[in-house]
Write an enzyme that holds these catalytic residues in place. Structure first.
Site, PDB file in Angstrom:
ATOM      1  N   CYS A 176      -2.571   2.325   7.459  1.00 53.11           N
ATOM      2  CA  CYS A 176      -1.857   1.355   6.622  1.00 53.11           C
ATOM      3  C   CYS A 176      -2.042  -0.091   7.030  1.00 53.11           C
ATOM      4  CB  CYS A 176      -0.390   1.697   6.565  1.00 53.11           C
ATOM      5  SG  CYS A 176      -0.086   2.813   5.206  1.00 53.11           S
ATOM      6  N   CYS A 220       3.070  -5.191  16.650  1.00 49.39           N
ATOM      7  CA  CYS A 220       2.350  -4.202  17.462  1.00 49.39           C
ATOM      8  C   CYS A 220       0.870  -4.585  17.553  1.00 49.39           C
ATOM      9  CB  CYS A 220       2.491  -2.801  16.876  1.00 49.39           C
ATOM     10  SG  CYS A 220       4.199  -2.214  16.892  1.00 49.39           S
ATOM     11  N   CYS A 241       3.115   8.291   1.564  1.00 51.35           N
ATOM     12  CA  CYS A 241       3.439   7.383   2.672  1.00 51.35           C
ATOM     13  C   CYS A 241       3.740   6.022   2.054  1.00 51.35           C
ATOM     14  CB  CYS A 241       2.254   7.300   3.632  1.00 51.35           C
ATOM     15  SG  CYS A 241       2.443   6.079   4.938  1.00 51.35           S
ATOM     16  N   CYS A 295      -1.915  -2.723  15.358  1.00 51.25           N
ATOM     17  CA  CYS A 295      -1.603  -2.433  13.954  1.00 51.25           C
ATOM     18  C   CYS A 295      -2.065  -3.545  13.014  1.00 51.25           C
ATOM     19  CB  CYS A 295      -0.097  -2.224  13.814  1.00 51.25           C
ATOM     20  SG  CYS A 295       0.426  -1.826  12.145  1.00 51.25           S
ATOM     21  N   GLU A 304       0.813  -1.217   0.000  1.00 53.43           N
ATOM     22  CA  GLU A 304       0.000   0.000   0.000  1.00 53.43           C
ATOM     23  C   GLU A 304       0.843   1.263   0.000  1.00 53.43           C
ATOM     24  OE1 GLU A 304      -2.792   0.057   3.269  1.00 53.43           O
ATOM     25  OE2 GLU A 304      -3.048  -2.099   3.076  1.00 53.43           O
ATOM     26  N   CYS A 359       4.843  -7.388   8.146  1.00 53.96           N
ATOM     27  CA  CYS A 359       5.717  -6.867   9.195  1.00 53.96           C
ATOM     28  C   CYS A 359       5.851  -7.903  10.289  1.00 53.96           C
ATOM     29  CB  CYS A 359       5.109  -5.584   9.771  1.00 53.96           C
ATOM     30  SG  CYS A 359       6.138  -4.762  11.003  1.00 53.96           S
TER      31      CYS A 359
HETATM   32  N1  SAH Z   1       7.141   0.173  11.527  1.00 53.43           N
HETATM   33  C1  SAH Z   1       7.244   1.600  11.592  1.00 53.43           C
HETATM   34  C2  SAH Z   1       6.488   2.343  10.516  1.00 53.43           C
HETATM   35  C3  SAH Z   1       5.093   1.916  10.149  1.00 53.43           C
HETATM   36  S1  SAH Z   1       3.616   2.416  10.959  1.00 53.43           S
HETATM   37  C4  SAH Z   1       6.862   2.100  12.939  1.00 53.43           C
HETATM   38  O1  SAH Z   1       6.447   1.299  13.770  1.00 53.43           O
HETATM   39  O2  SAH Z   1       7.019   3.276  13.193  1.00 53.43           O
HETATM   40  C5  SAH Z   1       3.428   4.114  11.017  1.00 53.43           C
HETATM   41  C6  SAH Z   1       2.781   4.572  12.326  1.00 53.43           C
HETATM   42  O3  SAH Z   1       1.393   4.182  12.435  1.00 53.43           O
HETATM   43  C7  SAH Z   1       3.469   3.981  13.540  1.00 53.43           C
HETATM   44  O4  SAH Z   1       3.648   4.993  14.489  1.00 53.43           O
HETATM   45  C8  SAH Z   1       2.458   2.955  14.000  1.00 53.43           C
HETATM   46  O5  SAH Z   1       2.664   2.615  15.337  1.00 53.43           O
HETATM   47  C9  SAH Z   1       1.162   3.667  13.732  1.00 53.43           C
HETATM   48  N2  SAH Z   1      -0.026   2.813  13.736  1.00 53.43           N
HETATM   49  C10 SAH Z   1      -0.153   1.516  13.427  1.00 53.43           C
HETATM   50  N3  SAH Z   1      -1.424   1.089  13.570  1.00 53.43           N
HETATM   51  C11 SAH Z   1      -2.137   2.150  13.954  1.00 53.43           C
HETATM   52  C12 SAH Z   1      -3.509   2.367  14.268  1.00 53.43           C
HETATM   53  N4  SAH Z   1      -4.398   1.372  14.213  1.00 53.43           N
HETATM   54  N5  SAH Z   1      -3.883   3.616  14.623  1.00 53.43           N
HETATM   55  C13 SAH Z   1      -2.995   4.616  14.706  1.00 53.43           C
HETATM   56  N6  SAH Z   1      -1.690   4.484  14.425  1.00 53.43           N
HETATM   57  C14 SAH Z   1      -1.257   3.270  14.072  1.00 53.43           C
END
Ligand code: SAH
Length: 353
Positions: free
Chosen positions: A332, A115, A104, A118, A91, A111
């Site tokens: 994302c 998390c 972006c 996510c 994406e 991944c």
């Molecule tokens: N792996 C990297 C970059 C990808 S995610 C990282 O962890 O920073 C980009 C941002 O979106 C990160 O801060 C991630 O924690 C956040 N993110 C992921 N899922 C999310 C959600 N459901 N709501 C808000 N932010 C989210």
């Protein structure tokens, strides 16, 4: 196996051409074609027919296909799902801000950071992207949308520091004066905190912004929602941030997704304020995007207000991320998930009302 010429710098292309018995200056012409989005050697009209033939035999080129494109009716945000040469999908999101159009990009297919809130991590890591594949996300998003891209955030699917070498090469390519020439100061790299890579990044002394997905200022909460914290810890993360800041002079930005009842209490706000202040870091609060497969909810606006006040009273520079593209699954990982779930492959262009 044919080589990936789009991941090469001009000097490497020169060496390749010399091996093919061609003059070095052809490298510049080739690089220019590639970075304008030409993906067929036959279209490179200022190269001789015999050179085009040799290129065809030795190098592979691929034009990513739009599997899905969604345009937000609210703010014009465009979300692309691209099909890669091996059938995987990633994406890319294009957002229109006053300070310029921002893309972006994803750095991996899936991944492995796990998390808990996510969507990108649900199916685990499939593979890392090549430098050329990340570059094509920027290039073809620009060409397709006809929006000139001035800013890049590495905040799509994947963990950029888990694909370090390819991401560094992508940065060199996209920053190249003969290529897209996007300035490092217009690029942000976001990480969940793979601190073992921070010094390598600092050494390169790039002028990009390092965004750290903090999401909690204490080990108990952070390890609960971010497995990457386990075995590393917030204290070591802060030390790594400090070293990065001292070496590069670039302020760190903390990303903080506000999750109802998880990381949005007074305790969290006060500790975050202390840590951000001591690093002169910027705090970017993100209202959590709801992910179907996850149980977490966004913080209430009352809790967010109280949280922001504590940070501001402590003198912390804090912003709340505007929600762009909320009608196009722009958080994302969600579009790719849906596509996998449906198992469809057709190209679909939709505008969501
Ligand atoms: N792996 C990297 C970059 C990808 S995610 C990282 O962890 O920073 C980009 C941002 O979106 C990160 O801060 C991630 O924690 C956040 N993110 C992921 N899922 C999310 C959600 N459901 N709501 C808000 N932010 C989210």
């Amino acid at each position: 196996m044919k080589k990936d010429i789009l991941s090469m710098l001009p000097e490497e292309i020169e060496a390749e051409l010399e091996n093919l018995g061609e003059p070095k200056y052809r490298a510049q012409q080739l690089f220019t074609w590639l970075h304008r989005g030409v993906r067929d050697f036959e279209e490179m009209s200022n190269l001789s027919k015999s050179l085009r033939q040799k290129l065809q035999e030795n190098y592979r080129l691929y034009r990513p296909r739009v599997l899905k494109k969604q345009v937000s009716q609210i703010d014009g945000t465009i979300k692309y799902l691209w099909e890669l040469a091996d059938g995987n999908a990633v994406e890319t999101v294009v957002m229109q801000y006053k300070h310029g159009n921002t893309v972006c990009v994803s750095s991996q297919v899936g991944c492995r950071q796990g998390c808990a809130f996510c969507a990108s991590t649900i199916g685990g890591l499939v593979r890392s992207l090549e430098p050329s594949e990340i570059l094509d996300e920027v290039l073809f998003s620009q060409l397709d949308s006809e929006l000139p891209i001035s800013n890049i955030v590495l905040m799509g699917i994947g963990e950029p520091l888990d694909n370090f070498d390819n991401v560094m090469r992508f940065l060199e390519l996209v920053n190249h004066p003969k290529g897209m020439n996007i300035g490092m100061r217009h690029i942000s790299l976001s990480t969940c905190g793979l601190i073992e890579r921070f010094d390598d990044l600092a050494e390169r002394d790039l002028q990009l912004t390092l965004s750290v997905s903090l999401h909690a200022p204490d080990d108990e909460t952070r390890s609960r929602i971010m497995p990457a914290n386990r075995g590393r810890g917030v204290e070591k993360l802060m030390e790594a941030c400090r070293r990065y800041y001292e070496r590069t002079g670039r302020r760190i930005s903390f990303e903080y997704a506000m999750i109802d009842g998880v990381n949005d209490t007074e305790f969290h706000a006060k500790l975050l304020a202390k840590e951000a202040r001591s690093l002169a870091a910027h705090v970017n609060l993100i209202p959590l995007n709801h992910v179907e497969e996850r149980q977490f909810k966004p913080s209430t606006s009352g809790h967010m207000k109280a949280f922001i006040k504590i940070l501001e009273d402590a003198g912390v520079n804090v912003t709340v991320r505007r929600r762009l593209g909320s009608d196009v699954d722009a958080s994302c990982g969600q579009l790719r998930r849906k596509m996998q779930a449906k198992g469809t492959q057709e190209t679909e262009v939709s505008a969501v009302k």
